[in-house]
Structures are given as structure tokens and as C-alpha cells.
Design an enzyme around this catalytic site. Structure first.
Site, PDB file in Angstrom:
ATOM      1  N   HIS A 255     -60.372  18.726   5.315  1.00  0.00           N
ATOM      2  CA  HIS A 255     -59.883  19.367   6.540  1.00  0.00           C
ATOM      3  C   HIS A 255     -58.432  19.880   6.481  1.00  0.00           C
ATOM      4  O   HIS A 255     -57.577  19.321   5.804  1.00  0.00           O
ATOM      5  CB  HIS A 255     -59.985  18.367   7.703  1.00  0.00           C
ATOM      6  CG  HIS A 255     -59.094  17.178   7.500  1.00  0.00           C
ATOM      7  ND1 HIS A 255     -57.798  17.151   7.925  1.00  0.00           N
ATOM      8  CD2 HIS A 255     -59.305  16.001   6.863  1.00  0.00           C
ATOM      9  CE1 HIS A 255     -57.253  16.010   7.578  1.00  0.00           C
ATOM     10  NE2 HIS A 255     -58.149  15.293   6.919  1.00  0.00           N
ATOM     11  N   ASP A 256     -58.189  20.921   7.222  1.00  0.00           N
ATOM     12  CA  ASP A 256     -56.841  21.458   7.469  1.00  0.00           C
ATOM     13  C   ASP A 256     -56.094  21.903   6.213  1.00  0.00           C
ATOM     14  O   ASP A 256     -54.867  21.849   6.176  1.00  0.00           O
ATOM     15  CB  ASP A 256     -55.982  20.432   8.238  1.00  0.00           C
ATOM     16  CG  ASP A 256     -56.596  20.087   9.584  1.00  0.00           C
ATOM     17  OD1 ASP A 256     -56.754  21.015  10.389  1.00  0.00           O
ATOM     18  OD2 ASP A 256     -56.943  18.906   9.809  1.00  0.00           O
TER      19      ASP A 256
END
Ligand code: UDP
EC number: 2.3.1.227
Length: 218
Positions: free
Chosen positions: A140-141
Site C-alpha cells: 500500500h501507498d
């Protein structure tokens, strides 16, 4: 409308990605031909059951639309070819294997190649001509630049920024960053195979080992 697809490069990378390219077309229920382009070829030949030709010959092929996956591991070569394709009005073609896992809010720019068993989780932005080889993941991210290359089995954890032209070797793992302070792999940096990257890597350097350290040039 006739469409002609190509995998650019008929060496290791290209021959490994051609089956992925075929899966892409089967999913799209598109029966168009896929050829190899390789500039080492003087005349049209066959490679693994596909017609193979150099770029000039490819340009002479008749089709209403042409799309090309640049299947060459060297990111500088990918960039050079991408610029040439753009100048010639030919689309960059993204391909992914049937079993790739894509989660939420992924922005993936043109020309990506996602090999079998790649996973990309949520809220991730990825630039042009990204190559993620077998079993790599992006958590993620993460923000990944243009022409970034992952060899097989790269573990890219959450909140990591990888700048343009970085190369991450087989089985390397990169420690997660935080939303305030992402771990950054600098532009053109090389992470050696099996490296355990625990902190940011400056632009253009090579790191190896556990914990990964900069290889000083002698
Ligand atoms: N190649 C090409 N045009 C170029 C540069 C490279 O057709 O401008 C081809 C080259 O002939 C070779 C392939 O791309 O067949 C690159 O293969 P290599 O084994 O160097 O790398 P890999 O397949 O691992 O990316």
C-alpha cells in the site's frame, strides 16, 4: 479494424513475457496477432511460434492500430524505445498475467508488464513501462516512477517511493516507510539481489547485503 501487437525484444525478457501478452489478448477476446520485434533480426523469422522482425519491418506492416510492450530489462533502452514509439504514433501496451492481483485505487501508467504471481495492493501510483517480474509485490501507498524494474521476488512494502529508472534485484526486500517519511529509493539506484533495504537509498548508487550498504566505487 485490424490491430497488430508486438513484444519488443526476443531475448530472455521478451520470450518470458510473450505468454503473458497472449493471456492479455485472450482475456480481451481479441484474436489479433502478436509479433516479436528485435533489431538484431535482418529478416522476418519465427520465435516461439510468433513472427519476429526488426522495427523497420514492423513499421511497414499494415494495421489500423499498433501497440507494443517493450520487454527489455534495461530501463534506459526501454526509455529510448518508448520515445521512438511515441514519435511514430505507436501505443505502449500494458500486459499482465491472469493471476496478477490488483487491489484498490491503483494508477498504472502505460507499457507495464506484470508477470505471473505479481500482487499490487491499494493506493499505489506507478509510472510508465514498469516491469514487475514473477512473484514480486508492491504494498500500500507506494509511489513508483517511470521505467522502474523489479526482478523476480521483489518485496516492496508499504509507503515506499521508488524513483525513475531504479532497478531492484531478485529477492530484495525493502522495509516499509511511514506516511510522513516514506523510504525512498533514488533515481537510477540499483538494489542488489537479496538485499535487505532498511533505509533510504540515494540517487544513482548501488546497495547490497543485509542490511543493505552502498557499494563504494574503487
Ligand atoms: N534490442 C532491440 N533493439 C534495441 C535494443 C535491444 O531489438 O534498440 C533487443 C536485443 O537485440 C536483444 C534484446 O533486445 O535481443 C535484449 O536482450 P537482453 O538479453 O540484453 O536482455 P533482456 O531480454 O534480459 O532484457
Amino acid at each position: 479494424m485490424t490491430k497488430l501487437y508486438a513484444v519488443y525484444g526476443a531475448s530472455g525478457c521478451g520470450r518470458s513475457l510473450m505468454p503473458v501478452a497472449r493471456q492479455q489478448l485472450v482475456r480481451a477476446q481479441d484474436a489479433s496477432e502478436i509479433v516479436f520485434i528485435d533489431d538484431s533480426l535482418a529478416e522476418i523469422t519465427r520465435v516461439n511460434g510468433h513472427r519476429a522482425m526488426n522495427y523497420t519491418t514492423f513499421l511497414d506492416e499494415t494495421a489500423d492500430e499498433k501497440a507494443v510492450q517493450i520487454a527489455i530489462a534495461n530501463s534506459r533502452v526501454r526509455e529510448k524505445i518508448a520515445n521512438r514509439l511515441e514519435a511514430d504514433g505507436i501505443q505502449l501496451w500494458s500486459i499482465m498475467a491472469d493471476n496478477v492481483v490488483l487491489m484498490d485505487q491503483i494508477e498504472l501508467a502505460a507499457g507495464a508488464a506484470l508477470s505471473p504471481f505479481v500482487s499490487i495492493t491499494s493506493n499505489i501510483k506507478i509510472g510508465k513501462c514498469f516491469h514487475a517480474n514473477l512473484y514480486s509485490y508492491v504494498e500500500h501507498d507506494c509511489v513508483i516512477g517511470d521505467f522502474v524494474t523489479f526482478a523476480p521476488g521483489v518485496k516492496c512494502n508499504g509507503n515506499i517511493h521508488i524513483e525513475d529508472h531504479a532497478y531492484i534485484g531478485a529477492g530484495a526486500m525493502i522495509k516499509q516507510g511511514t506516511p510522513d517519511q516514506p523510504l525512498v529509493i533514488g533515481r537510477g539506484a540499483v538494489v542488489g539481489m537479496g538485499a535487505v533495504v532498511t533505509k533510504s537509498v540515494p540517487t544513482g548508487v548501488t546497495v547490497v547485503g543485509n542490511p543493505a550498504r552502498i557499494v563504494e566505487s574503487k
